[in-house]
Scaffold this active site. Structure first.
Site, PDB file in Angstrom:
ATOM      1  CD  GLU A 177      -2.689   1.253   2.572  1.00  0.00           C
ATOM      2  OE1 GLU A 177      -2.422   0.494   3.520  1.00  0.00           O
ATOM      3  OE2 GLU A 177      -3.606   2.080   2.624  1.00  0.00           O
ATOM      4  CE  LYS A 219      -6.086  -0.042   2.191  1.00  0.00           C
ATOM      5  NZ  LYS A 219      -6.749  -0.628   3.357  1.00  0.00           N
TER       6      LYS A 219
HETATM    7  P1  13P Z   1      -8.905   4.572   4.886  1.00  0.00           P
HETATM    8  O1  13P Z   1      -9.896   3.883   3.971  1.00  0.00           O
HETATM    9  O2  13P Z   1      -9.551   5.226   6.064  1.00  0.00           O
HETATM   10  O3  13P Z   1      -7.970   5.446   4.128  1.00  0.00           O
HETATM   11  O4  13P Z   1      -8.010   3.430   5.505  1.00  0.00           O
HETATM   12  C1  13P Z   1      -7.549   2.430   4.698  1.00  0.00           C
HETATM   13  C2  13P Z   1      -6.358   1.822   5.307  1.00  0.00           C
HETATM   14  O5  13P Z   1      -6.391   0.723   5.761  1.00  0.00           O
HETATM   15  C3  13P Z   1      -5.114   2.580   5.339  1.00  0.00           C
HETATM   16  O6  13P Z   1      -4.042   1.701   5.528  1.00  0.00           O
END
Ligand code: 13P
Length: 342
Positions: A177, A219
């Site tokens: 991510e 992600k």
């Molecule tokens: P948000 O959808 O609140 O951005 O969080 C996603 C997430 O897991 C960030 O690592």
């Protein structure tokens, strides 16, 4: 590493019309969220809140996995069954956040690098025993006039690649991510540029560490103007530019792509995902892995009476999960928001 297990898990995570709920907020983030609604952030309240999420009726139709925090994967639900066993009984995969959070990057004011590689092999072995089938590591890329630097993008990409390799060694699917933050006043074009740079570097490092693409889930943050930008982005702009950025920088053979919500409004995050799936034609499924955009109404309802509002809060969770499931198939329409029934 068992390639078949990894591919199978990745496929399950991104099954048609299904996405992930991120319920892995660190204690600090949890404190912020609970403070905002006036609920004391005690271990018992965190457990009660996560119990509500994990046992919410109906979510298994829309949700393939829930990302847990270290505290939660060790806790037991009110039914007496560990959370990590409740989920698979419902056909939902348990995931685990394994990074130790972002810290300031040396010599680079305003930039972060995520830590957590030390001892990670042993932690992953333990999480696998506890039932985790996939993991998450979040890198933070701040967008400003002169940042991100290539040093920041590279340090984070390298750490993510080493994390991903260790995950695959344990038959755990890594979610990588690299989050380009929505904070700031940058344009959507600038968000595009940063997103492409961060993604391209991430996948270059993953390839260098011999990570198997089919066993990786990305992600991604959406390509979108900063929250304070004078010109805000429409769903069509977000969808077109995000799909373009992904096609430019993400290998076609990775397991799939889910998005974070990053501080977008609940319906905005759903609409943007829907617009992307309406465009279609991507080699990957595009789905959701939201924390705030799924949990905002849930936490709000629950906080008003944490003993008596559990069922209502759960129906809000099922409703937002359903809306995002439809968006993952490009069949969501904003009029549907009227029927939420909570
Ligand atoms: P948000 O959808 O609140 O951005 O969080 C996603 C997430 O897991 C960030 O690592």
């Amino acid at each position: 590493m068992n390639a078949d297990i990894l591919k199978k898990t990745a496929k399950q995570m991104i099954a048609q019309g299904k996405g992930l709920i991120a319920a892995d907020e660190s204690s600090g983030t949890c404190q912020k969220r609970f403070d905002a609604v006036g609920v004391p952030c005690t271990e018992e309240n965190r457990r009660a809140y996560r119990d509500l999420i994990i046992t919410a009726p109906g979510i298994e139709q829309y949700v393939s996995g829930v990302i847990l925090h270290d505290e939660t994967i060790r806790q037991t639900s009110f039914s007496g069954t560990p959370f990590a066993e409740v989920l698979p009984k419902r056909g939902i995969l348990p995931g685990i956040k394994v990074d130790k959070g972002p810290v300031d990057l040396g010599l680079h004011p305003g930039e972060k690098v995520t830590e957590g590689l030390d001892g990670l092999r042993d932690r992953l072995a333990e999480y696998a025993k506890l039932g985790a089938r996939f993991a998450k590591w979040r890198a933070v890329i701040t967008i400003g006039p002169d940042i991100p630097s290539s040093a920041c993008i590279r340090a984070n990409a390298h750490a993510m690649a080493r994390y991903a390799a260790l995950c695959q060694e344990s038959d755990i699917v890594p979610i990588v991510e690299p989050e380009g933050l929505i904070d700031g006043d940058h344009t959507i074009e600038r968000s595009y540029e940063v997103t492409v740079a961060a993604l391209a570097k991430t996948f270059k490092e993953l390839a260098e560490q011999d990570v198997m693409p089919e066993g990786v889930i990305l992600k991604a943050s959406m390509v979108i103007a900063g929250k304070k930008a004078p010109k805000q982005s429409t769903p069509q702009e977000v969808a077109e530019m995000t799909v373009r950025a992904l096609k430019e920088s993400v290998p076609a053979n990775i397991g799939g792509i889910v998005f974070l919500s990053g501080g977008q409004g609940d319906e905005q995050a759903t609409e943007n995902l829907n617009a992307m799936n309406k465009i279609g034609g991507t080699p990957w499924a595009l789905s959701f892995s939201y924390s705030r955009a799924i949990q905002n109404p849930v936490l709000k309802i629950w906080s008003q009476d944490i003993k008596r509002n559990v069922a209502r809060a759960q129906s809000a969770l099922a409703f937002r999960s359903k809306m995002n499931s439809l968006a993952a198939q490009g069949t969501y329409a904003s009029e549907m928001e009227k029927d939420h029934g909570y």
